[in-house]
Motif scaffolding. Structure first.
Motif, PDB file in Angstrom:
ATOM      1  N   HIS A  68       0.857  -1.113  -0.061  1.00  0.00           N
ATOM      2  CA  HIS A  68       0.032  -0.174   0.064  1.00  0.00           C
ATOM      3  C   HIS A  68       0.843   1.490  -0.095  1.00  0.00           C
ATOM      4  N   ASP A  69       1.854   1.366   0.814  1.00  0.00           N
ATOM      5  CA  ASP A  69       2.978   2.242   0.949  1.00  0.00           C
ATOM      6  C   ASP A  69       3.638   2.577  -0.183  1.00  0.00           C
ATOM      7  N   LEU A  70       4.108   1.332  -0.839  1.00  0.00           N
ATOM      8  CA  LEU A  70       4.600   1.483  -2.163  1.00  0.00           C
ATOM      9  C   LEU A  70       3.813   2.182  -3.326  1.00  0.00           C
ATOM     10  N   LEU A  71       2.388   1.798  -3.359  1.00  0.00           N
ATOM     11  CA  LEU A  71       1.612   2.218  -4.396  1.00  0.00           C
ATOM     12  C   LEU A  71       1.245   3.720  -4.282  1.00  0.00           C
ATOM     13  N   HIS A  72       1.258   4.095  -2.895  1.00  0.00           N
ATOM     14  CA  HIS A  72       0.930   5.397  -2.388  1.00  0.00           C
ATOM     15  C   HIS A  72       1.968   6.432  -2.820  1.00  0.00           C
ATOM     16  N   ASP A  73       3.288   5.968  -2.635  1.00  0.00           N
ATOM     17  CA  ASP A  73       4.508   6.717  -3.013  1.00  0.00           C
ATOM     18  C   ASP A  73       4.582   6.745  -4.403  1.00  0.00           C
ATOM     19  N   ALA A  74       4.184   5.801  -5.328  1.00  0.00           N
ATOM     20  CA  ALA A  74       4.205   5.942  -6.682  1.00  0.00           C
ATOM     21  C   ALA A  74       3.213   6.871  -7.203  1.00  0.00           C
ATOM     22  N   ALA A  75       1.880   6.540  -6.669  1.00  0.00           N
ATOM     23  CA  ALA A  75       0.724   7.570  -7.176  1.00  0.00           C
ATOM     24  C   ALA A  75       0.917   8.908  -6.686  1.00  0.00           C
ATOM     25  N   GLY A  79       9.039  10.048  -2.380  1.00  0.00           N
ATOM     26  CA  GLY A  79      10.185   9.309  -2.032  1.00  0.00           C
ATOM     27  C   GLY A  79      10.797   8.852  -3.078  1.00  0.00           C
ATOM     28  N   GLU A  80      11.261   7.456  -3.243  1.00  0.00           N
ATOM     29  CA  GLU A  80      11.997   6.946  -4.532  1.00  0.00           C
ATOM     30  C   GLU A  80      11.179   7.131  -5.744  1.00  0.00           C
ATOM     31  N   PHE A  81       9.897   7.425  -5.860  1.00  0.00           N
ATOM     32  CA  PHE A  81       9.146   7.482  -7.256  1.00  0.00           C
ATOM     33  C   PHE A  81       9.013   9.090  -7.325  1.00  0.00           C
ATOM     34  N   ALA A  82       9.630   9.874  -6.854  1.00  0.00           N
ATOM     35  CA  ALA A  82       9.420  11.300  -7.146  1.00  0.00           C
ATOM     36  C   ALA A  82       9.496  11.767  -8.398  1.00  0.00           C
ATOM     37  N   SER A  83      10.336  11.054  -9.349  1.00  0.00           N
ATOM     38  CA  SER A  83      10.408  11.243 -10.901  1.00  0.00           C
ATOM     39  C   SER A  83       9.781  10.182 -11.697  1.00  0.00           C
ATOM     40  N   ILE A  84       8.808   9.474 -11.304  1.00  0.00           N
ATOM     41  CA  ILE A  84       8.111   8.458 -11.851  1.00  0.00           C
ATOM     42  C   ILE A  84       7.263   9.120 -12.914  1.00  0.00           C
ATOM     43  N   ASP A  85       7.415   8.434 -14.007  1.00  0.00           N
ATOM     44  CA  ASP A  85       6.334   8.961 -15.268  1.00  0.00           C
ATOM     45  C   ASP A  85       4.754   9.149 -14.463  1.00  0.00           C
ATOM     46  N   ARG A  86       4.177  10.329 -15.129  1.00  0.00           N
ATOM     47  CA  ARG A  86       2.721  10.623 -14.655  1.00  0.00           C
ATOM     48  C   ARG A  86       1.726   9.479 -15.237  1.00  0.00           C
TER      49      ARG A  86
END
Length: 103
Positions: A68-75, A79-86
């Motif tokens: 859940h926390d991983l998906l939250h950070d990505a969504a 955190g580590e997903f700060a620059s993930i594609d929209r």
């Protein structure tokens, strides 16, 4: 599978280019594959954990909350997903919303 594709990037790129019906892969496409692989890596790890011969029920809640926390950070691109594609962030958000509908 994504990791294998990334590891064989040069061969994969040549094969893609040889197929006239496939659009070429850009550097941005390869970056997205890497981002998706990084996001799904924890799911793979936990799948292996619970697929052992004698999985422990006591692991269910910690795994659920970590995913859940991983998906939250990505969504929310934190955190580590700060620059993930929209688009990938939107997919993670949709996965969280679908999960809430079924819980």
């Amino acid at each position: 599978m994504l990791r294998d594709a990334r590891n064989a990037k040069t061969k994969d790129q040549k094969w893609i280019e040889s197929q006239s019906y496939l659009p070429a892969f850009s550097g941005e496409d390869w970056d997205r594959l890497e981002q998706i692989d990084n996001l799904l890596r924890k799911f793979e790890e936990f799948t292996h954990t619970v697929s052992k011969r004698q999985p422990q029920l006591s692991l269910v809640l910690p795994i659920y909350y970590e995913l859940h926390d991983l998906l939250h950070d990505a969504a929310y691109r934190e955190g580590e997903f700060a620059s993930i594609d929209r688009d990938i962030a939107q997919a993670a958000d949709a996965a969280m919303r679908i999960g809430k509908l079924h819980s």
